[in-house]
Design a protein around this motif. Sequence first.
Motif, short mmCIF file in Angstrom:
data_model
loop_
_atom_site.label_atom_id
_atom_site.label_comp_id
_atom_site.label_asym_id
_atom_site.label_seq_id
_atom_site.Cartn_x
_atom_site.Cartn_y
_atom_site.Cartn_z
N VAL A 155 0.82 -1.17 -0.13
CA VAL A 155 0.11 0.02 -0.03
C VAL A 155 0.95 1.28 -0.05
O VAL A 155 1.91 1.11 0.81
CB VAL A 155 -0.89 0.02 1.24
N SER A 156 0.51 2.34 -0.77
CA SER A 156 1.30 3.38 -0.90
C SER A 156 0.86 4.34 0.19
O SER A 156 0.19 5.18 -0.05
CB SER A 156 1.33 4.17 -2.23
N GLY A 157 1.01 4.03 1.37
CA GLY A 157 0.51 4.86 2.55
C GLY A 157 -0.73 4.30 2.96
O GLY A 157 -1.12 3.04 2.64
N HIS A 158 -1.62 5.17 3.69
CA HIS A 158 -2.97 4.66 3.99
C HIS A 158 -3.99 5.47 3.85
O HIS A 158 -5.15 5.50 4.27
CB HIS A 158 -2.94 4.24 5.45
N GLN A 159 -4.01 6.74 3.07
CA GLN A 159 -4.83 7.82 2.48
C GLN A 159 -5.83 7.10 1.82
O GLN A 159 -5.81 5.80 1.12
CB GLN A 159 -4.11 8.86 1.92
N PHE A 255 -1.47 -0.14 -14.93
CA PHE A 255 -1.01 1.09 -14.20
C PHE A 255 -1.14 2.52 -14.71
O PHE A 255 -0.85 3.55 -14.23
CB PHE A 255 0.32 0.80 -13.57
N ALA A 256 -1.80 2.64 -15.81
CA ALA A 256 -1.93 3.79 -16.39
C ALA A 256 -2.95 4.64 -15.43
O ALA A 256 -4.09 4.24 -15.10
CB ALA A 256 -2.65 3.80 -17.66
N LYS A 257 -3.11 5.80 -15.40
CA LYS A 257 -3.57 6.85 -14.46
C LYS A 257 -5.31 6.50 -14.51
O LYS A 257 -6.05 6.44 -13.72
CB LYS A 257 -3.42 8.24 -14.63
N HIS A 258 -5.67 6.24 -15.81
CA HIS A 258 -7.26 6.24 -16.23
C HIS A 258 -7.68 4.91 -15.70
O HIS A 258 -8.88 4.82 -15.16
CB HIS A 258 -7.54 6.66 -17.64
N HIS A 259 -6.64 3.82 -15.58
CA HIS A 259 -7.12 2.61 -14.94
C HIS A 259 -7.17 2.82 -13.40
O HIS A 259 -8.19 2.47 -12.85
CB HIS A 259 -6.18 1.67 -15.56
N LEU A 260 -6.26 3.49 -12.87
CA LEU A 260 -6.07 3.36 -11.42
C LEU A 260 -7.09 4.44 -10.79
O LEU A 260 -7.26 4.17 -9.68
CB LEU A 260 -4.54 3.89 -11.13
N LYS A 261 -7.58 5.27 -11.49
CA LYS A 261 -8.35 6.44 -10.85
C LYS A 261 -9.53 5.91 -10.22
O LYS A 261 -9.59 6.33 -9.03
CB LYS A 261 -8.76 7.40 -11.84
N HIS A 262 -10.19 4.90 -10.74
CA HIS A 262 -11.42 4.22 -10.12
C HIS A 262 -11.23 3.03 -9.34
O HIS A 262 -12.15 2.28 -9.12
CB HIS A 262 -12.63 4.46 -11.01
N ALA A 263 -9.95 2.55 -9.21
CA ALA A 263 -9.76 1.15 -8.75
C ALA A 263 -9.38 1.28 -7.35
O ALA A 263 -8.63 2.22 -6.66
CB ALA A 263 -8.40 0.76 -9.54
N ASP A 264 -9.97 0.38 -6.50
CA ASP A 264 -9.37 0.17 -5.10
C ASP A 264 -8.18 -0.87 -4.73
O ASP A 264 -7.46 -0.58 -3.76
CB ASP A 264 -10.65 -0.51 -4.38
N ASP A 272 7.33 -8.97 -9.21
CA ASP A 272 8.04 -8.11 -10.06
C ASP A 272 7.16 -7.56 -11.23
O ASP A 272 7.68 -6.81 -11.93
CB ASP A 272 9.36 -8.63 -10.59
N GLN A 273 5.90 -8.07 -11.26
CA GLN A 273 5.07 -7.51 -12.21
C GLN A 273 4.19 -6.30 -11.53
O GLN A 273 4.17 -5.16 -12.29
CB GLN A 273 3.89 -8.53 -12.58
N GLY A 274 4.06 -6.37 -9.98
CA GLY A 274 3.09 -5.20 -9.61
C GLY A 274 4.07 -4.12 -8.70
O GLY A 274 3.85 -2.97 -8.59
N LEU A 275 5.00 -4.93 -8.06
CA LEU A 275 5.59 -4.07 -7.05
C LEU A 275 6.88 -3.12 -7.61
O LEU A 275 6.71 -1.81 -6.99
CB LEU A 275 6.51 -5.02 -5.98
N PRO A 276 7.32 -3.18 -8.75
CA PRO A 276 8.08 -2.07 -9.14
C PRO A 276 7.46 -0.71 -9.46
O PRO A 276 7.86 0.30 -9.19
CB PRO A 276 8.72 -2.68 -10.40
N VAL A 277 6.13 -0.94 -10.03
CA VAL A 277 5.38 0.32 -10.20
C VAL A 277 4.95 1.09 -8.79
O VAL A 277 5.12 2.26 -8.51
CB VAL A 277 4.16 0.00 -10.92
N LEU A 278 4.67 0.17 -7.95
CA LEU A 278 4.30 0.99 -6.54
C LEU A 278 5.59 1.33 -5.75
O LEU A 278 5.25 2.63 -5.43
CB LEU A 278 3.56 -0.19 -5.88
N HIS A 280 8.24 2.62 -7.23
CA HIS A 280 8.48 3.64 -7.70
C HIS A 280 7.72 4.85 -7.23
O HIS A 280 8.12 6.12 -7.37
CB HIS A 280 8.35 3.53 -9.51
N ALA A 281 6.50 4.80 -7.15
CA ALA A 281 5.58 5.71 -6.73
C ALA A 281 5.75 6.29 -5.58
O ALA A 281 5.45 7.29 -5.17
CB ALA A 281 3.91 5.32 -7.15
N SER A 282 6.11 5.33 -4.57
CA SER A 282 6.07 5.64 -3.13
C SER A 282 7.28 5.07 -2.26
O SER A 282 6.86 4.75 -1.02
CB SER A 282 4.55 5.02 -2.49
#
Length: 338
Positions: A155-159, A255-264, A272-278, A280-282
């Motif tokens: 989780v990139s923080g808890h907000q 992980f494009a912004k328009h996909h993530l915008k409404h994703a929980d 290594d498919q998902g965690l490098p992106v997260l 990188h972001a946080s």
Amino acid sequence: MTKPLPRIVVTAGEPAGIGPDLCIMLAAQPLDAQLVVIADTEMLQARAQALKLPLSTVAYDANIRQPHLGNGSLTVLNQAISQPVIAGQPNANNSGYVLETLKTAATGCVNTEFDAMVTAPVHKGIINDAGIAFSGHTEFLAELTHTAQVVMMLVSGHQANSMRVALATTHLALKDVPDAITKQSLENTIRILYHDLVNKFGIQNPRILVAGLNPHAGEDGYLGREEMDVINPVLAKLRTEGMNLIGALPADTLFAKHHLKHADAVLAMYHDQGLPVLKHASFGEGVNVTLGLPIIRTSVDHGTALDLAGTGKIEIGSLLAAIELAIQLTKSKPSSSV
């Protein structure tokens, strides 16, 4: 009825790494919870002296529950270490000590003495060098709590707008991933993820994006059949139960912004498919959460950083975020009688 102050237990991790440094830095951070650090008290004092940081320690007493004031004091549940510790130089003979801190914390959570556990990083290689099979906190805690299957999520923080990335497989060689993704294991993973998003994170009808395994999500079987044979049938089945599942989606565009915008949350098929992106972001502020356990467990998003241990050149952000998320998640737990 007001719940008692949360009691959060923190394991200090690999003693030659930055875990002890982070715990010492916690002494200056006020938090709305009681913190109990499991570590060797003398080792913490020696590291604090090396870091030139003030530290006083108070022996843990289960009958006392008081807030962590951030006044330079730590409540410590002393766990004696086997061998002297040199920052940056791990010793396999201390692996038993590391695992005992985890056992003590997890057992205390199961027995409701603690409300949640937060783990500083351990060194998997050193533990295995000691002749102890160990693939990570996630798998160790699952076995310890007799949990058939757990799910690792960062989780990139808890907000409210956090990115949450869960994994269908965890610490596996890439060649072993396809065989590990079965219809049953994937269904179990999604059920655990969905359940904890609802019941621990308080998200009603969570929208979950599911990645495909292969490039372009298999491209109708031309680049692999796992999507057609395993992933999509499982998603179709669970959608009939009302789960809001989107996919399987190509991981390079998921992980494009328009996909993530409404994703929980996002469910990636491998580490290594998902965690490098997260990360990188946080990176430095992310939190590792183990879903499916009968206890609450969060952790930092980084490793032992042996080269930085004892130098004072580290940030405490990820550990603080892990503790704050653990405190938040305790809100869904029944009140402890301790």
